[in-house]
Design an enzyme around this catalytic site. Structure first.
Site, PDB file in Angstrom:
ATOM      1  N   HIS A   1       7.330   0.930  10.619  1.00 44.93           N
ATOM      2  CA  HIS A   1       7.555   2.206   9.945  1.00 44.93           C
ATOM      3  C   HIS A   1       8.230   3.184  10.910  1.00 44.93           C
ATOM      4  O   HIS A   1       7.900   3.206  12.102  1.00 44.93           O
ATOM      5  CB  HIS A   1       6.240   2.813   9.470  1.00 44.93           C
ATOM      6  CG  HIS A   1       5.410   1.882   8.638  1.00 44.93           C
ATOM      7  ND1 HIS A   1       5.852   1.375   7.438  1.00 44.93           N
ATOM      8  CD2 HIS A   1       4.181   1.366   8.840  1.00 44.93           C
ATOM      9  CE1 HIS A   1       4.908   0.580   6.933  1.00 44.93           C
ATOM     10  NE2 HIS A   1       3.895   0.555   7.770  1.00 44.93           N
TER      11      HIS A   1
ATOM     12  N   GLU B   1      -0.505   4.846  11.048  1.00 46.62           N
ATOM     13  CA  GLU B   1      -1.635   4.423  10.230  1.00 46.62           C
ATOM     14  C   GLU B   1      -2.701   3.752  11.083  1.00 46.62           C
ATOM     15  O   GLU B   1      -2.507   3.505  12.279  1.00 46.62           O
ATOM     16  CB  GLU B   1      -1.169   3.462   9.129  1.00 46.62           C
ATOM     17  CG  GLU B   1      -0.485   2.207   9.643  1.00 46.62           C
ATOM     18  CD  GLU B   1       0.195   1.403   8.535  1.00 46.62           C
ATOM     19  OE1 GLU B   1       0.192   1.827   7.377  1.00 46.62           O
ATOM     20  OE2 GLU B   1       0.751   0.334   8.854  1.00 46.62           O
TER      21      GLU B   1
ATOM     22  N   HIS C   1       3.957  -4.800  12.876  1.00 41.98           N
ATOM     23  CA  HIS C   1       2.634  -5.230  12.449  1.00 41.98           C
ATOM     24  C   HIS C   1       2.708  -6.029  11.161  1.00 41.98           C
ATOM     25  O   HIS C   1       3.707  -5.984  10.440  1.00 41.98           O
ATOM     26  CB  HIS C   1       1.715  -4.020  12.251  1.00 41.98           C
ATOM     27  CG  HIS C   1       2.214  -3.075  11.196  1.00 41.98           C
ATOM     28  ND1 HIS C   1       3.086  -2.037  11.484  1.00 41.98           N
ATOM     29  CD2 HIS C   1       1.990  -3.013   9.863  1.00 41.98           C
ATOM     30  CE1 HIS C   1       3.359  -1.382  10.371  1.00 41.98           C
ATOM     31  NE2 HIS C   1       2.703  -1.950   9.363  1.00 41.98           N
TER      32      HIS C   1
ATOM     33  N   ARG D   1      11.010  -3.851   6.069  1.00 41.14           N
ATOM     34  CA  ARG D   1      10.558  -5.236   6.072  1.00 41.14           C
ATOM     35  C   ARG D   1      11.377  -6.016   7.089  1.00 41.14           C
ATOM     36  O   ARG D   1      12.592  -6.127   6.973  1.00 41.14           O
ATOM     37  CB  ARG D   1      10.690  -5.843   4.667  1.00 41.14           C
ATOM     38  CG  ARG D   1      10.045  -7.216   4.538  1.00 41.14           C
ATOM     39  CD  ARG D   1      10.214  -7.790   3.129  1.00 41.14           C
ATOM     40  NE  ARG D   1       9.550  -6.980   2.129  1.00 41.14           N
ATOM     41  CZ  ARG D   1      10.180  -6.369   1.116  1.00 41.14           C
ATOM     42  NH1 ARG D   1      11.484  -6.491   0.975  1.00 41.14           N
ATOM     43  NH2 ARG D   1       9.499  -5.669   0.256  1.00 41.14           N
TER      44      ARG D   1
END
Length: 323
Positions: free
Chosen positions: A101, A118, A177, A197
């Site tokens: 991200h 996150e 991740h 992605r």
């Protein structure tokens, strides 16, 4: 204001399992539910209040109506009227794609969006078998990264972890991740739906097509720093908070309570969210509002909350997060 529960937004996915609906004790039929968006202000996926005087209103409407009373005065200014966190439960029956991200700067430049930092808290692992990828285990250059995507060897550069319930991973924007098969977890993240992605194991969608990869976009978003260990280490304790993550976007602690605890939020200029993973409790705020909370539920306490009394029914485990 009063403590708020929201209707879950259930999302069926290519990789989703069958655990979220029974975990949340929902009376509905839906297959391959990979995610339950518990509290969301993402455009098009705004959470709707489930009960009480504000039932039927969505989170965007609550932000417009209550402003700093809901999220805290400084948070309201800082995040320009948007609710800053997205809370999810995730059930991975199959591996998710390898992802990254962007940070705030890059996400704003490219997408007019916040970035996405996150964290994950592992609730369960299927039959004791579950894994995930977090971070690079060896130094690579952006060109080497692109080459490894091309020749299907990118996983060779990633740190892989077998996981157990209670494991925690913090994932700042830029860290590669992937959630692996068997993981059932709670996720706390910035309010953003921007995902690049990187690799999808050459899987095909229901129409037989390879899913789009974002190799060039992700190349500039990756933090290529290598660390020895990407797992968050902590000592579980009963009847006291254990801080797991403290970053500019959220502070999260875990509680395992067997006795009544009084929480003092009088000095905190923020909302507080409880995400219950196990057991049940009754929570009463300083205005006398009482709410029951059980495993699979998430509750938003507005910034006007001064203190809470939490009474466990036997034993209860939950995450507490705020900004």
């Amino acid at each position: 204001m009063y403590p708020l529960k929201f209707k879950p937004i259930l999302k069926s996915t290519l990789w989703g399992g069958e655990r979220i609906i029974p975990f949340k004790q929902l009376d509905c039929q839906q297959e391959q539910v990979g995610e339950s968006w518990e509290i969301s202000d993402v455009p098009g996926d705004e959470s709707v209040v489930a009960e009480g005087a504000d039932a039927g209103k969505n989170l965007t409407q609550l932000m417009e109506e209550y402003k700093g009373k809901l999220v805290g005065e400084e948070n309201y200014k800082r995040f320009q009227g948007k609710f800053p966190l997205l809370i999810k439960f995730i059930d991975a029956k199959q591996d998710l794609s390898i992802q990254v991200h962007p940070d705030d700067e890059l996400a704003m430049k490219r997408h007019q969006s916040m970035g996405k930092t996150e964290m994950w808290y592992i609730i369960d692992n299927t039959g004791g078998q579950a894994h995930l990828y977090s971070g690079l285990k060896k130094q690579i250059t952006p060109q080497e990264y692109a080459d490894m995507i091309e020749n299907n060897t990118i996983c060779d550069a990633l740190d892989k972890y077998d996981v157990q319930p209670g494991d925690v991973f913090f994932l700042p924007a830029g860290r590669i991740h992937s959630i692996g098969a068997g993981c059932f977890l709670a996720e706390i993240q910035q309010t953003s739906n921007i995902t690049y992605r990187i690799y999808d194991f050459n899987r095909r969608d229901k129409n037989g097509n390879l899913r789009e990869l974002h190799t060039e976009l992700s190349k500039d978003a990756i933090d290529y720093t290598v660390s020895d260990d990407y797992r968050t280490h902590y000592e579980p304790r009963k009847d006291e908070p254990v801080e797991l993550v403290s970053c500019p976007y959220f502070t999260t602690s875990v509680y395992n309570l067997t006795e009544t605890m009084n929480m003092d939020y009088s000095e905190l200029d923020s909302f507080v969210i409880y995400i219950c993973m196990k057991g049940a409790c009754t929570v009463t705020d300083n205005e006398g509002n009482r709410i029951s909370v059980k495993a699979g539920e998430s509750v938003l306490f507005p910034a006007t909350t001064q203190n809470l009394e939490v009474v466990p029914e036997g034993e209860v485990s939950f995450l507490e997060t705020y900004v």
